[in-house]
Design an enzyme around this catalytic site. Sequence first.
Site, short mmCIF file in Angstrom:
data_model
loop_
_atom_site.label_atom_id
_atom_site.label_comp_id
_atom_site.label_asym_id
_atom_site.label_seq_id
_atom_site.Cartn_x
_atom_site.Cartn_y
_atom_site.Cartn_z
N ASP A 335 0.89 6.58 -7.33
CA ASP A 335 0.39 5.21 -7.18
C ASP A 335 -0.05 4.90 -5.75
O ASP A 335 -1.01 4.16 -5.56
CB ASP A 335 1.44 4.21 -7.63
CG ASP A 335 1.61 4.20 -9.15
OD1 ASP A 335 0.87 4.96 -9.82
OD2 ASP A 335 2.44 3.46 -9.65
N GLY A 337 -0.64 7.31 -3.14
CA GLY A 337 -1.60 8.27 -2.62
C GLY A 337 -2.93 8.22 -3.37
O GLY A 337 -3.99 8.38 -2.77
N GLY A 340 -2.95 3.17 -3.70
CA GLY A 340 -2.47 2.51 -2.48
C GLY A 340 -1.80 1.20 -2.80
O GLY A 340 -2.32 0.40 -3.57
N GLY A 342 -1.29 -1.17 -0.69
CA GLY A 342 -2.05 -2.24 -0.06
C GLY A 342 -3.28 -2.59 -0.88
O GLY A 342 -3.58 -3.75 -1.13
N TYR A 419 -0.38 0.10 -15.44
CA TYR A 419 1.03 -0.14 -15.26
C TYR A 419 1.31 -1.61 -15.51
O TYR A 419 1.12 -2.45 -14.65
CB TYR A 419 1.48 0.27 -13.86
CG TYR A 419 1.67 1.76 -13.76
CD1 TYR A 419 2.94 2.30 -13.61
CD2 TYR A 419 0.60 2.62 -13.87
CE1 TYR A 419 3.11 3.66 -13.55
CE2 TYR A 419 0.75 3.98 -13.82
CZ TYR A 419 2.00 4.51 -13.65
OH TYR A 419 2.19 5.85 -13.60
#
Lengths: 433, 433
Positions: A335, A337, A340, A342, A419
Amino acid sequence: MTPSATSTFFAETKSGEKYATPHPLDELTSAEHHAAVAAIKAVWPSAWFKFVQRKEPVKAILAPWLDAFRNGKTQTPVPLPPRKAELGFVIPRTTEIHTCDYNFSTGAIENHDLAASGAKPPLDIKTLELYEQMILVTAEVSDALQQLGLARDTPIRADPWIYGADVEEDEPSYMQFLLYLQPPAAKGDPDSFHYAYPLPFVPVFSLATEQILRIDWVFTGDDVDGMKHTWKDKFDISHYRDNEYMTHLQKDYKPRLDLRPLLITQPEGPSFAVQGRQVEWQKWQFRISWNAREGLVLHDVCYDGRTTFYRLSVSEMTVPYGDPRPPSHRKQAFDLGDAGAGVTANSLDLGCDCLGHVHYFDGDIALPDGEILRQKNVVCLHEQDMGIGMKHTNYRTNNPFVTRSRQLVLQTIITVANYGECASFICVLYPEN
Amino acid sequence: MTPSATSTFFAETKSGEKYATPHPLDELTSAEHHAAVAAIKAVWPSAWFKFVQRKEPVKAILAPWLDAFRNGKTQTPVPLPPRKAELGFVIPRTTEIHTCDYNFSTGAIENHDLAASGAKPPLDIKTLELYEQMILVTAEVSDALQQLGLARDTPIRADPWIYGADVEEDEPSYMQFLLYLQPPAAKGDPDSFHYAYPLPFVPVFSLATEQILRIDWVFTGDDVDGMKHTWKDKFDISHYRDNEYMTHLQKDYKPRLDLRPLLITQPEGPSFAVQGRQVEWQKWQFRISWNAREGLVLHDVCYDGRTTFYRLSVSEMTVPYGDPRPPSHRKQAFDLGDAGAGVTANSLDLGCDCLGHVHYFDGDIALPDGEILRQKNVVCLHEQDMGIGMKHTNYRTNNPFVTRSRQLVLQTIITVANYGECASFICVLYPEN
C-alpha cells in the site's frame, strides 16, 4: 497554512546576522517546491513527478542539532547541511525512473540516479485515471467481454494494480487491471460497489508502450478443478449479489434510530498546544511532517526533555491475497510503496471522524505535473478519555483513590483502491507523572 | 432496588391461576434470604456464612425455559425446578465447611455436604478484620519484632493470605499473615501505604484453634546468598522509601493542572433500557446477576432474538508470585476463590469511574452472621464512543462513507488487599446491523 510561516526560527550567521529559516524538518515552502520542480523541468521537460519533498538531514547531523535546538541554542549556529529538496520522477513512455536532490543554496541538482532496470515507480492518481480510461476502450477488453457472452461495450470498471515481477528475470514496468462489471441495479452510479461483480480476465499493460500486452484469464475452479477457467466459456453472473454500502444505493436502507447522541465537548479547549508542525501536550513534545509515501511522520518525540523516538512512521503495509494460481498470485498490494499513504490519504472531517476538540494538519504532495496538491485535514490531533488510569481502594478504610487517563491521538486514514477498511495510524501517548 | 420488585413475571399454574414470581435468574429477595438463613441457623446456630445466593437451575432445564420466556410464553407453565437458595458456611473454630440448598417450596434443607478434609473456605471481611487484630497483639509477633531489634509494640499491619497446602498430605485450614511496618512519616494515618515497609517474618495461623502455630522467616538473600535470612539479625529499614499514593500523604504533591476538561454528555439519555436485571441495547438483550464469588454474571445474552452466550462470568484470577523460597512460595492469591469478586467489589461513583450516562446496579451478598450486605453501585453500565466503525472513500468520486461505532460497557472493579491495580471486567458489545 504554510508550515514555515508559523514555525520559523532564527539562526545566526558567523558574522552575527540573524535570519529566519524553516525548521529543518518543516516541509518545503511553496516557493521552494516550485524552484525545485523548475530546475528539474529545465533538464527533463517531460518529467512526471512521483514525489517532491524536503530532504531530511541524516540522523548523525540532525539529532545533535535537535538536542541543541531543544536546549534553547537556536541563536547559535549549529552546522546543518544546506536545505535540499528530494525529487522522484519518471519519463512517460520510457522505463526511466529518476531520483535526485535539489540544493537551494547552490541551485544545483545533486545525487542524480536512475533506478535499476526492473524497478517500478509507484502509482499516482493521474496515471490511475488515465490508464483506466485507456484500458476500458481497448479492442482487447471488448474481445474478452465478447468471449464471455457480454456486449462489447458492457459498462465496466478497471482497478489498476502494479506488481513486482512475474518472471525471475527483470521485466519492464508492467501493470495489471482487475476488472469489474458496473452493478446493473445502480444504473451507472459512480459510487456503486463494483467489487461484487468481478470479471475473470486481467489485462497486462506496458507502461513503456501504454499498450495491452496480453489478457490473462483467471482460474476460477473450485476445490476439485482449481486450475479450470470455469467462467471462460459460460460466464454466469446470476449468483452475483449487490453489496452496496452507500445508503442511497441500498434498496431497503433504514437508518438505525436506536442510538441517542453521545457528545464529547472540551469547553476550555484542548490540553495540547500546536505551533506550526510542533505539538506539545503534557510533558510530551514532538514535530510532525508529511510526505507522499509515508504520510504522517513523527519526529523528535520527547518526554519531559528526554528524547524517546527520533522518527516514527509506518513504512509499509502489504496484503498477500494468497491464491497461488496465476494471475492471482500477483495480487499483493504494497500500500505504501505501490501507492503511498500520503497520496491516498483521506480528508478528515470534524464530527464524522473524530469527536471533541480536533486540530487538523494539511499536507502537501506533488502532482505529476509538478504542481502542489494541498491536501486539507489529512492528519487530525485530538484527546480521548481513556478510562481509569489507576484505582485502589484501601479495604481497611474503604477510601478509594482513582486517577483518570487520557490519550493523545494522531490519526490519518488512507484508502487504497478496493480496501474497504481503512488504515488508521494512531499514535497514543499516555500522560505520566 | 430489590431485583424482584421490578422484574417479576407471571407464571400460571395448571389450573390457570396466575402468580407473580421472580425470574429464575433474579437474586434472592430479602425475605427469601432471611428465610434460608433462619433455616440453617435453626440447625447450626453458630453458622458463619460465606455465601447465600439463589441457586441457578441447571442449563438443561433453564435454557429451554429462557427460550420459551423470550418467545413470549410467560403465561404458559414451563416446568422449572422449585426455587432454591444455595448456602455455604463454616463452623468457627472447627474444620467444618458446609454447603447445602434451601428449598423455598418445601422449607427443606437439601444436598447438605461437608467439604473434604483439607478444603479451605474463602476469606470474608469480618474474619480478616478479626484475625488481623488478633495477630497484632500476640507474643509471637512481639517476640519476632524484638528479634529484629524493633520495639515489641512497633505499629504494624497484617495482610491475611490463605493458601492451599504446604505439604503433600492434607493439612487443617491454616492461613498466613504478611506483615508490614506502618510508614513512620504517615504517623499512623490508616491510608498510608505500608507495602513499602515489608517485615521479613510470616506468622502461620490455625483457623481451628485461632492460634499462631509458628513464625516463618522470609529468605531475603540476593543472587549470591538467596537462601539467607539477611534481615534476621540486622534488620535495617534505612533503604525503605515512602511510596504514598494518597495525595494528602505526599509531601510534594502538586496536582496536574495541564489537562483541560473533557466532558461526555448524553442529553437525550442513554440508548439502553434497563428493567430490573434485564438490559436491552440495540439488538442485544441480556440479564445480569451478582454473587459473592464471581461478582457480575451475564445471562442469556441474545442478539436479535438469537442466543449467543448462555452465561458469562470470570471464574478465577490468580497471580503466582514466583519466589520458590519458603514461605514466599505460598504467595499465590486466587482472587475469586480465596476472596471473591463480589465480596471485594468497589462501589463505583459517577464522575470518577465512568463518564456519560451511567446506570448502576446494586448487589447483595451475605455477611458472615447471615445479614444482608447491600453493596451500592457495584456494577455500572454505560455507553462509550468507539471511533470509526467503517470508512471507505471511493477514489473515483472522492465520496467518503463513514459509520461511527459505540460499545456498551459493564464494569465492576475489585480490590483484593494489596492489589493496587484493579480488575475491571468489561463486557463489550458492539452494535451490528
